[in-house]
Scaffold this active site. Sequence first.
Site, PDB file in Angstrom:
ATOM      1  N   SER A 151      18.616  29.017 -30.538  1.00 25.76           N
ATOM      2  CA  SER A 151      19.822  29.761 -30.157  1.00 25.76           C
ATOM      3  C   SER A 151      21.067  28.927 -30.399  1.00 25.76           C
ATOM      4  CB  SER A 151      19.749  30.169 -28.683  1.00 25.76           C
ATOM      5  OG  SER A 151      18.687  31.058 -28.445  1.00 25.76           O
ATOM      6  N   ARG A 206      27.580  26.956 -24.357  1.00 22.81           N
ATOM      7  CA  ARG A 206      26.789  27.529 -23.264  1.00 22.81           C
ATOM      8  C   ARG A 206      27.287  28.920 -22.879  1.00 22.81           C
ATOM      9  NH1 ARG A 206      21.902  25.172 -21.434  1.00 22.81           N
ATOM     10  NH2 ARG A 206      21.902  23.101 -22.392  1.00 22.81           N
ATOM     11  N   HIS A 261      26.030  31.241 -25.483  1.00 26.57           N
ATOM     12  CA  HIS A 261      24.585  31.379 -25.288  1.00 26.57           C
ATOM     13  C   HIS A 261      24.278  32.358 -24.162  1.00 26.57           C
ATOM     14  CE1 HIS A 261      20.583  29.871 -23.724  1.00 26.57           C
ATOM     15  NE2 HIS A 261      20.303  30.123 -24.986  1.00 26.57           N
TER      16      HIS A 261
END
Length: 215
Positions: free
Chosen positions: A21, A44, A47
């Site tokens: 990812s 993050r 994500h």
Amino acid sequence: MDFHTTFRPATVQPEQIEARSFQIIDEEIGEHSFTEEQYRIVQRVIHASADFELGKSLIFHPDAIRSGIEAIRSGKLVVADVQMVQAGVNQARLKKFGSAVRVYISDEDVIAEAKRLNTTRAIIAMRKAVKEAEGGIFAIGNAPTALLELIRLIKEGEAQPGLVIGLPVGFVSAAESKEELAKLDVPFITNRGRKGGSTVTVAALNALSLLAERG
């Protein structure tokens, strides 16, 4: 594992899924002006949301990362506006530094005072929190009214947060509250526009605690 579809996942190993990812994010994000540490938080957030526009809309005060890391390493309290943020944060990592996450919105005295003043619990929760969390991190992902009240308290000298992560989502006052936060000379992480939410607030806070842990 037996999947009753014609599609088969590339992997079912959690570490490999996360690594792939992040690789896709790195490949697709394109040009950006974030520093290396800021990008760890952007990464993050993307994500957690699969939203590159949201990630690229993040704004960082120049002292945000340093101040946030110092707050965590000093064991300062983390204040969340709602339980969803508290539930998602890696509390074991914070605990290593003596830190903890508090949510005040369901405290009995907060509920009673909000009813008495005919206002939101989020506002009263911030008034209580600033008395107990000087130098701490305020992580707001749901309630624009909480962020606006925190901004007022900062302007009036009643609050001295180490970092404000202000990423509330919504159509009423969310974008405006973040615009007001970005005007302050206090360490902050916020973004432009309506997007945000508890999930991305958690992602930003967890990324920050990883930076604190890794030194």
